[in-house]
Design an enzyme around this catalytic site. Structure first.
Site, mmCIF file in Angstrom:
data_model
loop_
_atom_site.group_PDB
_atom_site.id
_atom_site.type_symbol
_atom_site.label_atom_id
_atom_site.label_comp_id
_atom_site.label_asym_id
_atom_site.label_seq_id
_atom_site.Cartn_x
_atom_site.Cartn_y
_atom_site.Cartn_z
ATOM 1 N N ARG A 84 165.837 9.908 -10.659
ATOM 2 C CA ARG A 84 164.502 9.903 -11.241
ATOM 3 C C ARG A 84 164.598 10.027 -12.761
ATOM 4 O O ARG A 84 165.337 10.871 -13.269
ATOM 5 C CB ARG A 84 163.653 11.042 -10.668
ATOM 6 C CG ARG A 84 163.426 10.893 -9.166
ATOM 7 C CD ARG A 84 162.537 11.960 -8.590
ATOM 8 N NE ARG A 84 162.448 11.818 -7.138
ATOM 9 C CZ ARG A 84 161.770 12.645 -6.338
ATOM 10 N NH1 ARG A 84 161.115 13.670 -6.855
ATOM 11 N NH2 ARG A 84 161.755 12.440 -5.029
ATOM 12 N N ARG B 277 164.727 20.218 -12.517
ATOM 13 C CA ARG B 277 164.199 18.863 -12.714
ATOM 14 C C ARG B 277 165.280 18.035 -13.404
ATOM 15 O O ARG B 277 165.453 18.118 -14.614
ATOM 16 C CB ARG B 277 162.918 18.899 -13.548
ATOM 17 C CG ARG B 277 162.101 17.617 -13.526
ATOM 18 C CD ARG B 277 160.893 17.747 -14.417
ATOM 19 N NE ARG B 277 159.963 18.752 -13.964
ATOM 20 C CZ ARG B 277 158.987 18.543 -13.081
ATOM 21 N NH1 ARG B 277 158.817 17.344 -12.567
ATOM 22 N NH2 ARG B 277 158.178 19.524 -12.733
ATOM 23 N N GLU C 147 158.129 24.154 -5.975
ATOM 24 C CA GLU C 147 158.240 23.242 -4.826
ATOM 25 C C GLU C 147 159.693 23.034 -4.389
ATOM 26 O O GLU C 147 160.555 22.728 -5.200
ATOM 27 C CB GLU C 147 157.635 21.890 -5.194
ATOM 28 C CG GLU C 147 157.760 20.838 -4.096
ATOM 29 C CD GLU C 147 157.502 19.430 -4.585
ATOM 30 O OE1 GLU C 147 158.079 18.484 -4.006
ATOM 31 O OE2 GLU C 147 156.737 19.270 -5.565
ATOM 32 N N SER D 50 158.278 18.734 0.450
ATOM 33 C CA SER D 50 157.004 18.022 0.450
ATOM 34 C C SER D 50 156.985 17.126 1.672
ATOM 35 O O SER D 50 157.973 16.440 1.954
ATOM 36 C CB SER D 50 156.866 17.189 -0.828
ATOM 37 O OG SER D 50 155.628 16.503 -0.849
ATOM 38 N N ARG E 140 167.679 21.076 -5.409
ATOM 39 C CA ARG E 140 166.838 22.113 -6.018
ATOM 40 C C ARG E 140 166.846 23.407 -5.209
ATOM 41 O O ARG E 140 166.600 24.489 -5.758
ATOM 42 C CB ARG E 140 165.407 21.595 -6.184
ATOM 43 C CG ARG E 140 164.519 22.578 -6.918
ATOM 44 C CD ARG E 140 163.082 22.128 -7.001
ATOM 45 N NE ARG E 140 162.875 21.050 -7.965
ATOM 46 C CZ ARG E 140 161.679 20.634 -8.361
ATOM 47 N NH1 ARG E 140 160.591 21.193 -7.869
ATOM 48 N NH2 ARG E 140 161.567 19.642 -9.231
#
Length: 423
Positions: A258, A273, A345, A348, A385
């Protein structure tokens, strides 16, 4: 893409969904206009083709002396047919563009609002109380020799990292536990391509408003995936799948990429991130009537994994403006991060309804044997993460980190200490 039949029958519902997402409701009128124009263009082209075909039969049976004017008329009609077919193709292209501009319909149960308007459904466990000042995951990781951001930046740039020694083994253990749980729950394990064609990336809804988050290889016209949801969704593109026995479930283990173009400097420290990470992702194809129940099952499997790594977490119902274009509803599980004093988070799970499958041409046969559009769902089962939550919640006063019991057999030790550091 949304169902055009629903659009025609209840455009106000689509407008309401657009407003709930914070998107332009006037796009609905653009789509309605494009839909009408396409149907009119098809009708015109069909009528002219029929007239041309009928004239051809008349010419074939006419006396030779009567044919020249008829042939001339046929040539003029053929030109009109060609023009009408070009208009039909143009109308189809305009409809497709308008159709793809509309995000999935938000489920009525989803909270309305933006990123901060989620609803907490449940909080599980209590944040740990330390008799010492806790360190963040990066300080812990560097002291233990398991995370190396400096060399990651030297080799690849900012937001890249090395996991070394027991850090690498901890991630592998975590992902292996996720694969074991996935297989036990009926998922077929898949190691998918991490490069996909534009039509697959677009089909899953990742080339819309957030296309700048996606890495593209211009020379090959391929995209690096940000989640194995993308290749798993494309796995059955253009196919009719068999759902008579229930949902088709796949779990993909892949590296993910990403650009984080929209993060605006947030979470630049550590591995929260980053540009590259590994993940095990659940993906399900099911009948639309079964999608809500499948969504709840995916959430339960995520919660089982969070229980296995022994971290406090909460479950939130994500608000409409923070869903992403493909999701009709989304639940996140957020783990407690002690040094941030809040929840972040980790998982998801999204119910995408028929939105992705309609774009990708994925169907199933109903009880009467008629092809219908399938529903798709996805959910995170483990990712890099998660190491943040494990390291910070299980740190000890001496700077070591306790390994959750479920991971001990897979990593081969009960704790990560400075003496176990691998250079």
């Amino acid at each position: 893409m949304i169902d055009l039949k629903l659009l025609r029958e209840d455009p106000d519902a689509v407008r309401a969904s657009q407003r709930a997402r914070g998107e332009d409701p006037e796009l609905v009128d653009t789509l309605l206009t494009a839909d009408s124009a396409r149907r009119a263009a098809i009708a015109t082209a069909d009528r002219l083709r029929a007239e041309h075909k009928a004239l051809g039969r008349i010419i074939g049976s006419a006396p030779p002396a009567d044919r020249p004017p008829l042939i001339e008329q046929g040539a003029a009609l053929a030109a009109q047919v060609k023009q009408a077919e070009e208009a039909e193709e143009q109308a189809k292209a305009e409809l497709d563009a308008a159709h793809r501009s509309i995000a999935n319909l938000v489920q009525p149960q989803a909270p309305v609002g933006g990123e901060d308007d989620f609803v907490v459904l449940e909080t599980v466990g209590r944040p740990p109380e330390f008799a010492f000042t806790p360190q963040d995951h990066l300080d812990l990781g560097e002291a233990l020799g398991i995370i190396d951001m400096q060399r990651g930046a030297k080799v690849a740039g900012a937001r890249f990292y090395f996991l070394t020694g027991l850090g690498a083994l901890l991630q592998l253990a975590l992902l292996q536990l996720a694969t074991q749980r996935a297989v036990a729950n009926g998922f077929t394990m898949v190691i998918p391509p991490v490069l996909v064609r534009p039509e697959i990336m677009a089909g899953t809804g990742f080339l819309g408003a957030h296309a700048d988050e996606v890495y593209r290889l211009d020379a090959d016209d391929l995209y690096l995936v940000g989640t194995s949801e993308v290749p798993l969704a494309g796995y059955h593109s253009g196919e009719i799948v068999d759902l008579h026995a229930g949902p088709l479930r796949y779990a993909g283990w892949s590296s993910c990429f990403r650009r984080e173009a929209g993060s605006y400097g947030r979470d630049t420290r550590g591995i929260i991130r980053v540009h590259q990470f590994d993940k095990v992702e659940m993906f399900s194809f099911c009948q639309p009537a079964d999608a809500d129940a499948e969504h709840r099952r995916m959430l339960s499997w995520e919660r089982e994994m969070l229980a296995a790594i022994e971290v406090p977490y909460r479950v939130i119902d994500v608000a409409s403006g923070d869903l992403g274009s493909s999701a009709a509803r989304k639940f996140d599980c957020e783990a407690w991060v002690p040094t941030q004093g809040g929840y972040r988070e980790l998982t998801s799970t999204s119910n995408c309804g028929t939105y992705q499958a309609r774009r990708l041409g994925i169907r199933y046969r109903d009880a009467d044997g008629r092809p219908q559009i399938a529903a798709t769902l996805n959910g995170t089962l483990a990712t890099t993460r998660w190491l943040v939550a494990i390291l910070e919640n299980h740190q000890q006063a001496d700077g070591s980190v306790r390994i959750p019991d479920a991971l001990v057999p897979l990593i081969g030790c009960e704790s990560i200490t400075k003496s176990s550091r691998v250079l």
